[in-house]
Every structure is written in C-alpha cells, then in structure tokens.
Design an enzyme around this catalytic site. Structure first.
Site, PDB file in Angstrom:
ATOM      1  N   HIS A   8       0.836  -1.210   0.000  1.00 37.45           N
ATOM      2  CA  HIS A   8       0.000   0.000   0.000  1.00 37.45           C
ATOM      3  C   HIS A   8       0.864   1.252   0.000  1.00 37.45           C
ATOM      4  O   HIS A   8       0.582   2.224  -0.714  1.00 37.45           O
ATOM      5  CB  HIS A   8      -0.941   0.009   1.209  1.00 37.45           C
ATOM      6  CG  HIS A   8      -2.212  -0.742   0.992  1.00 37.45           C
ATOM      7  ND1 HIS A   8      -2.260  -2.114   0.977  1.00 37.45           N
ATOM      8  CD2 HIS A   8      -3.467  -0.309   0.778  1.00 37.45           C
ATOM      9  CE1 HIS A   8      -3.508  -2.499   0.760  1.00 37.45           C
ATOM     10  NE2 HIS A   8      -4.272  -1.419   0.638  1.00 37.45           N
ATOM     11  N   LYS A  56      -9.461  -8.015   8.442  1.00 41.15           N
ATOM     12  CA  LYS A  56     -10.083  -8.311   9.733  1.00 41.15           C
ATOM     13  C   LYS A  56      -9.925  -7.085  10.619  1.00 41.15           C
ATOM     14  O   LYS A  56      -8.941  -6.358  10.537  1.00 41.15           O
ATOM     15  CB  LYS A  56      -9.478  -9.560  10.383  1.00 41.15           C
ATOM     16  CG  LYS A  56      -8.039  -9.416  10.820  1.00 41.15           C
ATOM     17  CD  LYS A  56      -7.550 -10.674  11.509  1.00 41.15           C
ATOM     18  CE  LYS A  56      -6.105 -10.478  11.947  1.00 41.15           C
ATOM     19  NZ  LYS A  56      -5.547 -11.671  12.543  1.00 41.15           N
TER      20      LYS A  56
END
Length: 176
Positions: free
Chosen positions: A37, A103
């Site tokens: 990212h 998550k």
C-alpha cells in the site's frame, strides 16, 4: 444464506449488500499489505501508473505463505486492516477501489471514503488461512516481488467466504 457474487464489484453490486451479509466471492482479487500500500501511494504521489487497475477492484489484506507442493498458494489468512487505514481513503477516492477484505475495525476516514465512493469492507475469518486458501484457484505475483509475502498478487478465487463488515452506507457490523 450466502450471496454469490462475481467480481469485479460495481456500485450497483455493492448497493445490494448490507452489513452482516455472508458472501461468496468469485473472480479476481489482489493481495496487498501495508508495504505494498505504501508503494502504491508513493506511485500516486509521483504520478506513476499503478501496476494494476484498481477501479472496481478488491484488495485482500493478506501476505500468503509459500505454496506447498500441488497448491497454488499457502495459508492466506487476513491481516489487521487498520494498518491500511492511512492508504485506503486515497485508493478509494483516486483509483476507484471498490472492495477491501481483512479483519478488524476501520477508522472513520476509511468509512467516510467508502460512503463517498460506494465501496465495501468485507471481513475474512482470522485464523482460518488454510481453509480460506482452498477458495484460491490461481495466484501470481504482479508487482513488488521484493516484498516477499507482502508482494502484490493477483488471485483467482471461487466461493471465497467473507462477511460484509461495513457497507457503503456506513453500517458497521463491529459497532452493532
């Protein structure tokens, strides 16, 4: 009841999903953790073309284990999504990222970008990486190979099990 959904996502497909829905995804997803990212956002900063098209794409926050003999991938469980919170709003707004899988909670800046960009956040079951990997039928590194498990991978999935954790209206399963 599971909802079967073919990828890529669209605003229309996302609008039909609600926090708490169980979904089986089939099609293409990409894996990217925080190191990948960071590189994607650096590329945006430098006006460089990204290695993959993120419009309507889904990124799975995972760093899969090496593939055992006869398999295309090893255990592929989700990582904590909060690590991507600094990057996700920009990928949603500037690149049209439509789906994320991970998550844990997301921050308000991510939720705001999701509402604005009609994006969705799915939760995958932590600790079930070996089971999840059975839904991955093909895997290939497409960028950042030097990052090892954190490389950007293209996965082909069939009936990949997820739960809508935060929908495009901001309904949040973690806050119910």
């Amino acid at each position: 009841m599971n909802i079967s959904l073919e990828l890529p996502l669209t605003a229309e497909k996302v609008a039909q999903l609600h926090a708490g829905d169980t979904v089986l995804l089939s099609g293409t997803i990409y894996t990217a953790r925080d190191a990948a990212h960071k590189r994607l956002v650096a590329m945006l900063d430098n006006n460089e073309a990204l290695p993959v098209e993120l419009k309507d794409a889904t990124i799975y926050f995972a760093g899969p284990c090496p593939a055992p003999p006869g398999r295309c991938i090893g255990s592929a469980g989700p990582t904590t999504s909060g690590r991507m919170d600094a990057y996700s709003p920009r990928l949603i707004r500037e690149c049209g990222l439509r789906g994320m899988i991970g998550k844990g909670e997301r921050n308000q800046a991510v939720v705001d970008a999701m509402i604005e960009g009609h994006a969705i956040y799915f939760a995958a079951t932590g600790g079930a990486g070996a089971l999840i990997a059975k839904s991955i039928i093909a895997a290939e590194v497409v960028a950042f190979e030097d990052l090892g498990p954190e490389a950007l991978r293209k996965l082909t999935v069939k009936d990949f099990p997820v739960i809508v954790a935060i929908d495009d209206k901001g309904n949040n399963l973690y806050r119910r």
